[in-house]
Scaffold this active site. Structure first.
Site, PDB file in Angstrom:
ATOM      1  N   LYS A  89      38.353  50.230  33.363  1.00 59.44           N
ATOM      2  CA  LYS A  89      37.040  49.877  33.915  1.00 59.44           C
ATOM      3  C   LYS A  89      37.165  48.662  34.825  1.00 59.44           C
ATOM      4  O   LYS A  89      36.556  48.619  35.908  1.00 59.44           O
ATOM      5  CB  LYS A  89      36.035  49.611  32.782  1.00 59.44           C
ATOM      6  N   LYS A 123      31.350  38.758  37.645  1.00 58.62           N
ATOM      7  CA  LYS A 123      31.805  38.686  36.248  1.00 58.62           C
ATOM      8  C   LYS A 123      33.042  39.567  36.058  1.00 58.62           C
ATOM      9  O   LYS A 123      34.036  39.157  35.449  1.00 58.62           O
ATOM     10  CB  LYS A 123      30.692  39.136  35.310  1.00 58.62           C
TER      11      LYS A 123
END
Length: 192
Positions: A65, A133
Site C-alpha cells: 500500500k 502522511k
C-alpha cells in the site's frame, strides 16, 4: 500477527486501493499480507470488494500500500509538471491530455487527476495531508531498510511544502498549484 498466532488466530493485513469509486464498483485492488492458505480461505468473502492478491507474509500488504501511494504521488507530480510544461510551450492542457491518452503515459492519474488539474477542481477526494502522511511512512521505511529513493524524496518535499502552505485539505492532485508557484505564469497565478 505473531501474538495472534500464539492464540491460534490468523491475521491478514489487507489495505486497498481504488478509492470511493473502486469501492462502489467492487473493483478495489486488495493487497493481502499473511498466510497464503488463510488468504485463500477468505477470498470468497473479499471477492465483492475487488481483486484480492496475496503479496507476501503479514505486513507485506501495508508495504505494498505504501508503494502504491508512492507511485500515486510521483505520478501526480509528473502529470503536474507535464501540464506546466505543455502550457509554457504553447499547448492546451486539455488537448495535451486527450492527445496522449492510449499511449504509454495513460494512467488513472492522468485520467482522473489530469481532469481535476484541467478543471482546477481540487476538492478533496484524497486529501494532500494524507498523501504526505503516506510519503512520511515511505521515507521511514526507506531509512529503516537503507534505501535511497530520490524521486520519492523530491515529491515528498513538494507535498510537504504544499501542505505547509495551507493546502492539506485540498485534493492531492492540487500539487499542481505548488508547482505552479515555482513556475509563475499570468494564466495560473490568479488561482493561487
Amino acid at each position: 500477527a505473531q501474538r495472534l498466532a500464539a492464540l491460534s488466530v490468523a491475521h491478514v493485513d489487507c489495505p486497498v486501493s481504488g478509492g470511493v469509486a473502486g469501492a462502489q464498483a467492487g473493483t478495489l485492488a486488495l493487497m493481502a499480507g499473511g498466510d497464503a492458505e488463510v488468504i485463500d480461505r477468505i477470498a470468497a468473502v473479499m471477492r465483492p470488494l475487488g481483486r484480492l492478491t496475496h503479496v507476501g507474509p503479514s505486513g507485506a500488504g501495508q508495504v505494498c500500500k505504501l508503494a502504491n501511494q508512492q507511485i500515486v504521488a510521483i505520478t501526480i507530480g509528473a502529470v503536474s509538471e507535464a501540464m506546466i510544461l505543455v502550457e509554457a510551450g504553447g499547448a492546451d492542457r486539455a488537448k495535451f491530455r486527450d492527445a496522449i491518452r492510449g499511449g504509454f503515459a495513460e494512467s488513472r492519474i492522468l485520467d482522473l487527476h489530469g481532469a481535476r488539474m484541467i478543471e482546477r477542481d481540487f476538492t478533496a477526494g484524497g486529501p494532500a495531508h494524507l498523501q504526505l502522511k503516506d510519503l512520511k511512512a515511505v521515507a521511514a521505511l526507506a531509512e529503516q531498510t537503507g534505501l535511497t529513493l530520490p524521486l520519492t524524496e523530491s515529491v515528498h518535499a513538494a507535498f510537504d511544502a504544499f501542505v505547509a502552505a495551507g493546502h492539506g485539505e485540498s485534493d492531492h492532485s492540487g500539487l499542481l498549484l505548488h508547482l505552479e508557484t515555482l513556475n509563475p505564469s499570468p494564466d495560473w497565478k490568479d488561482d493561487q
